[in-house]
Design an enzyme around this catalytic site. Structure first.
Site, PDB file in Angstrom:
ATOM      1  CB  ILE A 194      -0.925   0.016   1.226  1.00 43.02           C
ATOM      2  CG1 ILE A 194      -1.843  -1.223   1.211  1.00 43.02           C
ATOM      3  CG2 ILE A 194      -1.754   1.303   1.264  1.00 43.02           C
ATOM      4  CD1 ILE A 194      -2.616  -1.424   2.499  1.00 43.02           C
TER       5      ILE A 194
ATOM      6  N   GLY B   2       1.612   5.136   0.403  1.00 41.51           N
ATOM      7  CA  GLY B   2       1.132   6.349   1.045  1.00 41.51           C
ATOM      8  C   GLY B   2       1.986   7.540   0.656  1.00 41.51           C
ATOM      9  CE1 TYR B   3      -1.485  11.467  -2.467  1.00 38.16           C
ATOM     10  CE2 TYR B   3      -1.573   9.067  -2.649  1.00 38.16           C
ATOM     11  CZ  TYR B   3      -2.188  10.296  -2.748  1.00 38.16           C
ATOM     12  OH  TYR B   3      -3.514  10.363  -3.112  1.00 38.16           O
ATOM     13  N   GLY B   4       0.664  10.918   1.631  1.00 42.19           N
ATOM     14  CA  GLY B   4       0.183  12.014   2.472  1.00 42.19           C
ATOM     15  C   GLY B   4       0.406  11.661   3.926  1.00 42.19           C
ATOM     16  CB  SER B   5      -1.811  11.644   6.890  1.00 44.81           C
ATOM     17  OG  SER B   5      -2.850  10.808   6.409  1.00 44.81           O
TER      18      SER B   5
ATOM     19  CD  GLU C  98      -6.362   7.699   3.319  1.00 41.80           C
ATOM     20  OE1 GLU C  98      -6.587   8.651   2.553  1.00 41.80           O
ATOM     21  OE2 GLU C  98      -5.595   7.801   4.289  1.00 41.80           O
TER      22      GLU C  98
END
Length: 222
Positions: A35, A37-40, A115
């Protein structure tokens, strides 16, 4: 810091996706899922995982174009959070988490609330290149907010985005914290990790922050 997760009074959750062939699998371990993730998610995944790797995806640029009325904003004052924009020359850095066995369904159920239900994001398969082994790419699942979702705010000048970020707060904390934590992560990735959009917003915030609150409060937020 409060977790980026559902509060007790959140709306009913939709059915969590069932892991199947629709999700990206890698030959090395067909039962595992990565998975991206590129934000929080880069600093607060909040789900159990077996491995994590810093790296990037190509063909996408990160933009603060998604509105957030829960985690970093409210219905009256939506915050600004990131999504991925298809960009042939783009490159977005983040963290990929590997989930295996029972971790898969639990992670997807949790992320479906965080999300999709609360954030307005949809899922998309991306190719992730680990920083320590870019010649060994992995298929990964990413959560992307498209213009079709009701929370999408779209493009705006970086100065306007900075103003909005400085004014917003949600259940998970101030929108400014979200911005600065993401900027800190990018610095840790090294000089090869560039994000001009993010940097421009951070610069604009640095200029505006003293005008929004007294010096001591400004320093506390940073």
């Amino acid at each position: 810091m409060k977790q980026e997760s559902a509060a007790p009074n959140t709306p009913p959750t939709s059915q969590s996706p069932t892991p199947s062939a629709q999700f990206p699998r890698n030959d090395g371990d067909p039962q595992a899922l990565w998975i991206f993730g590129y934000g929080s998610l880069v600093w607060r995944p909040d789900f159990a995982y077996s491995d994590s790797r810093v790296g990037f995806v190509r063909g996408y640029s990160r933009r603060f174009w998604q509105g957030d009325t829960f985690h970093r904003g409210s219905d009256k004052m939506p915050g600004r959070v990131v999504t991925l924009l298809e960009d042939h020359e783009g490159c977005t850095w983040g963290v990929a988490y590997q989930v295996q066995g029972e971790q898969v369904s639990k992670a997807l159920k949790y992320l479906n609330v965080r999300e999709a239900v609360l954030g307005g994001y949809d899922t998309k398969e991306v190719t992730f290149y680990p920083q320590d082994a870019p010649d060994q790419p992995l298929k990964a699942l990413a959560y992307v907010a498209t213009p079709q979702n009701p929370g999408y705010l779209g493009p705006a000048p970086e100065e306007a985005i900075a103003t909005q970020i400085l004014a917003c707060r949600g259940f998970s904390g101030h929108n400014l914290e979200y911005l600065l934590r993401l900027a800190d992560f990018m610095q840790l990735c090294g000089p090869q990790a560039q994000d001009e959009h993010l940097a421009a917003i951070v610069d604009a915030v640095g200029t505006m922050l003293p005008c929004f609150c007294p010096t001591e409060q400004a320093l506390a937020l940073v």
